[in-house]
Enzyme design. Sequence first.
Site, mmCIF file in Angstrom:
data_model
loop_
_atom_site.group_PDB
_atom_site.id
_atom_site.type_symbol
_atom_site.label_atom_id
_atom_site.label_comp_id
_atom_site.label_asym_id
_atom_site.label_seq_id
_atom_site.Cartn_x
_atom_site.Cartn_y
_atom_site.Cartn_z
ATOM 1 N N ALA A 1 8.223 17.064 -58.621
ATOM 2 C CA ALA A 1 7.393 16.238 -57.741
ATOM 3 C C ALA A 1 7.739 16.471 -56.276
ATOM 4 C CB ALA A 1 7.561 14.764 -58.103
ATOM 5 N N GLU A 2 9.031 16.480 -55.948
ATOM 6 C CA GLU A 2 9.411 16.673 -54.549
ATOM 7 C C GLU A 2 9.077 18.079 -54.072
ATOM 8 O OE1 GLU A 2 12.678 15.588 -51.218
ATOM 9 O OE2 GLU A 2 12.857 14.753 -53.226
ATOM 10 N N THR A 3 9.211 19.058 -54.947
ATOM 11 C CA THR A 3 8.830 20.428 -54.605
ATOM 12 C C THR A 3 7.353 20.489 -54.229
ATOM 13 O OG1 THR A 3 10.540 21.373 -56.033
ATOM 14 C CG2 THR A 3 8.635 22.775 -55.522
ATOM 15 N N ALA B 1 11.488 14.715 -61.114
ATOM 16 C CA ALA B 1 11.531 14.345 -59.693
ATOM 17 C C ALA B 1 11.632 15.584 -58.816
ATOM 18 C CB ALA B 1 12.690 13.389 -59.429
#
Length: 137
Positions: free
Chosen positions: A62-64, A59
């Site tokens: 992904a958020e990065t 996650a």
Amino acid sequence: MIWKRHMTLEALNATSVGTLVEHLGIEYTRLGDDLLEATMPVDTRTHQPFGLLHGGASAALAETLGSMAGYLTTRDGQCVVGTEISASHHRAVSQGQVRGVCQPLHLGRQSQCWEIVIYDEQGRRCCTSRLSTAVMG
């Protein structure tokens, strides 16, 4: 091309110094016309207690990717903030590295939605994530 800001991979990676991104070993590796890619090692920094890639590390990758991609689509004086993230984990990974590929699903004036697919070294899908962001400014 969807990008409004122009940064080299070297400049993108320099933004990670002293952050969680650097600690997890995430490195931006490709900036295409409509995609951003990065790799992350699968090692003690990203393992859960049973020796597998931690879902939270996926996650974070992904958020990065989604947050940086969102930033690159904004103009001066604007930024993006994450509003929601989801991740479906499909396959366990215990070593090596994973590669995240981020592409837009929606690019609006006030909101964005990004899909991030994470692959293992054999090119198998390990995780599918979706990040929603709000455009500020």
